[in-house]
Design an enzyme around this catalytic site. Structure first.
Site, PDB file in Angstrom:
ATOM      1  N   GLU A 173     -24.130 109.810  40.128  1.00 47.17           N
ATOM      2  CA  GLU A 173     -23.952 108.795  41.176  1.00 47.17           C
ATOM      3  C   GLU A 173     -24.702 107.513  40.810  1.00 47.17           C
ATOM      4  O   GLU A 173     -25.510 106.999  41.587  1.00 47.17           O
ATOM      5  CB  GLU A 173     -24.375 109.325  42.554  1.00 47.17           C
ATOM      6  CG  GLU A 173     -23.519 110.491  43.010  1.00 47.17           C
ATOM      7  CD  GLU A 173     -23.621 110.843  44.492  1.00 47.17           C
ATOM      8  OE1 GLU A 173     -24.502 110.316  45.201  1.00 47.17           O
ATOM      9  OE2 GLU A 173     -22.801 111.667  44.955  1.00 47.17           O
ATOM     10  N   GLU A 307     -18.958 117.429  42.762  1.00 42.54           N
ATOM     11  CA  GLU A 307     -19.564 117.610  44.094  1.00 42.54           C
ATOM     12  C   GLU A 307     -18.458 117.506  45.127  1.00 42.54           C
ATOM     13  O   GLU A 307     -17.764 116.476  45.196  1.00 42.54           O
ATOM     14  CB  GLU A 307     -20.645 116.554  44.379  1.00 42.54           C
ATOM     15  CG  GLU A 307     -21.912 116.818  43.596  1.00 42.54           C
ATOM     16  CD  GLU A 307     -23.063 115.882  43.955  1.00 42.54           C
ATOM     17  OE1 GLU A 307     -23.189 115.495  45.144  1.00 42.54           O
ATOM     18  OE2 GLU A 307     -23.832 115.544  43.039  1.00 42.54           O
TER      19      GLU A 307
HETATM   20  O1  AHR Z   1     -25.385 117.266  47.244  1.00 39.18           O
HETATM   21  C1  AHR Z   1     -26.305 116.419  47.875  1.00 39.18           C
HETATM   22  C2  AHR Z   1     -26.304 115.023  47.274  1.00 39.18           C
HETATM   23  O2  AHR Z   1     -25.069 114.407  47.517  1.00 39.18           O
HETATM   24  C3  AHR Z   1     -26.467 114.928  45.784  1.00 39.18           C
HETATM   25  O3  AHR Z   1     -27.788 114.968  45.392  1.00 39.18           O
HETATM   26  C4  AHR Z   1     -25.873 113.600  45.479  1.00 39.18           C
HETATM   27  O4  AHR Z   1     -25.346 113.535  44.173  1.00 39.18           O
HETATM   28  C5  AHR Z   1     -24.839 113.410  46.562  1.00 39.18           C
HETATM   29  O5  AHR Z   1     -24.934 112.176  47.166  1.00 39.18           O
END
Ligand code: AHR
Length: 506
Positions: A173, A307
């Site tokens: 990110e 994610e």
């Molecule tokens: O999964 C929780 C958080 O969500 C992670 O650390 C991040 O990559 C995302 O914003």
């Protein structure tokens, strides 16, 4: 009656097992307590890894594990997590609750865990606050098998042999918590950092994952690919093997992260809204995929949805920085729909990691000290394991009605179908309706009559049903018997609010 027509005459892309991947971050009780209890714990463990959790994850056939973050990755300095534990530096986990991170789980522990799980490794390196040297030395420490400062250090720390790093993420990110970079800046940095991710000893090359977009930031995808996609023939190992995508389903609001809604108390309207928002994943993959096609028409690089999942308010009374949430039948449907979407896009999606594996967000496992429960999402992942490595088959739902209403309207049924190397067909189907079961006729373009049901199971319940430490089996995987083998195929009655899996054999 709906009809599911399966084209068994032409096979499509292979469903990468990694689509069933998981993510574990130094966040709340995911690593500490959830996976790692240390070897002095009363909780049964092998080299500090809790035995109950490892057993459950192996039964679910976990294919790959991503670590150490998330946002944590871009603040993680791997050297703090090696060597004698009592000497390891303590740090503040600024992202997640401001708690002390004692670094007792580090590189050696990660590879011990993945060895016990028998899964592939995905290490996410620090670009946001780390240096090129730090990243390249980590790669040397983990994978070099000769005489070198880092390989020697690994040996001094008790591990003679190098490990295999299957995937390496260059930052996480980086448009946000990983450094707030603009796409062109990140892309230039990516080119530099990835240069020093060496492949030592002629071993299996590390697959490099470039930080991709947040949700529908198509501009990021375009800019990053414009700068980083390279046309080097694969034998020279190009700049990237995968581009990540992150998308979380927020049940109640589109983008107000302060009002996400409860994990267990929600209305029917919010239930349908959640599923509809989950379905957005399909559009995201199509649109980012179309941009990728412009640069990479041969689909050499994968879209790695590393994610995804449902993100609700934390359980009342728990640390807001720990992101601990319960998991209901709604989560089971979100999991079933997303996994079906990933299967259907397996020509481009080569990995997906649900966030996160234990005790954080949409987990497959929850723990409370020595107790452990499997969530509805766990049972869906386990049922879907037969898709791993199988070939996708084209499928079409005819007479599929709608559920929900207005902007929350979505198809009642959602499916994917694959065929494994022995010719066994796996059908997975969600019934997104809260009210009505559905009769589905399953037919093949060829030889419908010769398929028989070899195995069938279902995860079903009321929308907010969930397992607790007191009642761990409210939602489980049950044997499914409501089917008929007919002359022209099989018919099933799929219950309302359920996820179904059928194995069909000639
Ligand atoms: O999964 C929780 C958080 O969500 C992670 O650390 C991040 O990559 C995302 O914003």
């Amino acid at each position: 009656m709906a009809k599911l027509l399966i084209n068994n005459e032409s096979k499509k892309s292979k469903i990468a097992p990694e689509i069933y991947g998981h993510f574990s971050e130094h966040l709340g009780r995911c690593i500490y307590e959830g996976l790692y209890v240390g070897d002095n714990s009363d909780i049964p463990n092998v080299n500090g890894m809790r035995s109950d959790v490892v057993k459950a994850l192996k039964e679910m056939k976990i294919p790959v594990l991503r670590w150490p973050g998330g946002c944590f990755a871009d603040e993680y300095h791997w050297m703090d997590g090696i060597g004698p534990k009592e000497k390891r530096k303590k740090m503040i986990n600024t992202h997640w609750g401001g708690v002390v991170e004692d670094n007792s789980f580090g590189t050696h522990e990660f590879f011990e865990l993945t060895k016990q799980l028998g899964c592939k490794t995905y290490v996410n390196a620090n670009m946001g606050s780390g240096t090129v040297r730090e990243m390249s030395e980590w790669v040397e420490y983990m994978t070099f098998n000769g005489v070198s400062p880092m390989a020697d250090l690994r040996k001094e720390n008790g591990h003679e042999e190098p490990w295999t790093v299957d995937y390496l993420g260059v930052g996480n990110e980086n448009w946000g918590c990983g450094g707030n970079m603009r796409p062109t800046y990140y892309a230039d940095e990516y080119r530099r950092y990835q240069t020093y991710v060496r492949n030592y000893n002629g071993s299996k090359p590390i697959s490099k994952i470039c930080c991709g977009p947040n949700v529908d930031d198509y501009n990021w995808t375009k800019n990053v690919l414009e700068t980083c996609f390279d046309h080097t023939p694969p034998q020279f190992h190009g700049f990237m093997d995968g581009l990540s995508l992150h998308y979380y389903t927020l049940p109640e609001t589109e983008d107000d992260w302060n009002v996400k809604g409860s994990a267990t108390k929600f209305t029917e309207e919010v239930f349908y809204q959640t599923l509809k928002r989950s379905l957005f994943m399909d559009e995201l993959i199509r649109k980012h995929g179309a941009i990728m096609d412009q640069y990479d028409p041969d689909k050499k690089i994968g879209l790695m949805v590393d994610e995804w999942g449902i993100w609700t308010d934390v359980e009342p009374g728990t640390n807001p920085g720990f992101l601990y949430q319960q998991n209901t039948m709604r989560d089971a449907l979100v999991a079933g729909m997303n996994l079906n979407i990933f299967n259907k896009h397996s020509d481009r999606v080569r990995m997906a990691c649900i966030a996160q594996m234990v005790n954080v967000l949409q987990s497959v496992i929850l723990t409370e000290n020595e107790k452990m429960i499997k969530t509805p999402t766990y049972h869906v992942f386990k049922m879907f394991r037969y898709h791993q490595g199988a070939k996708l088959l084209d499928s079409e739902l005819i007479n599929n009605s709608k559920v929900g209403s207005g902007k929350n309207e979505l198809p009642k049924l959602f499916e994917s179908v694959s065929e494994d190397e022995n010719g066994v067909v796996t059908v997975t189907l969600t019934n997104n309706s809260l009210e009505a079961a559905e009769d589905v006729e399953i037919a093949f373009t060829s030889d419908s009559d010769s398929y028989k049901v070899a195995e069938a199971s279902v995860v079903t319940g009321k929308m907010a049903d969930h397992n607790t430490f007191e009642n761990p089996d409210v939602v489980t995987e049950d044997k499914f018997t409501d089917y008929n083998e007919k002359e022209n195929g099989v018919t099933v009655k799929i219950p309302a609010c359920s996820v179904l899996m059928l194995r069909l054999k000639k």
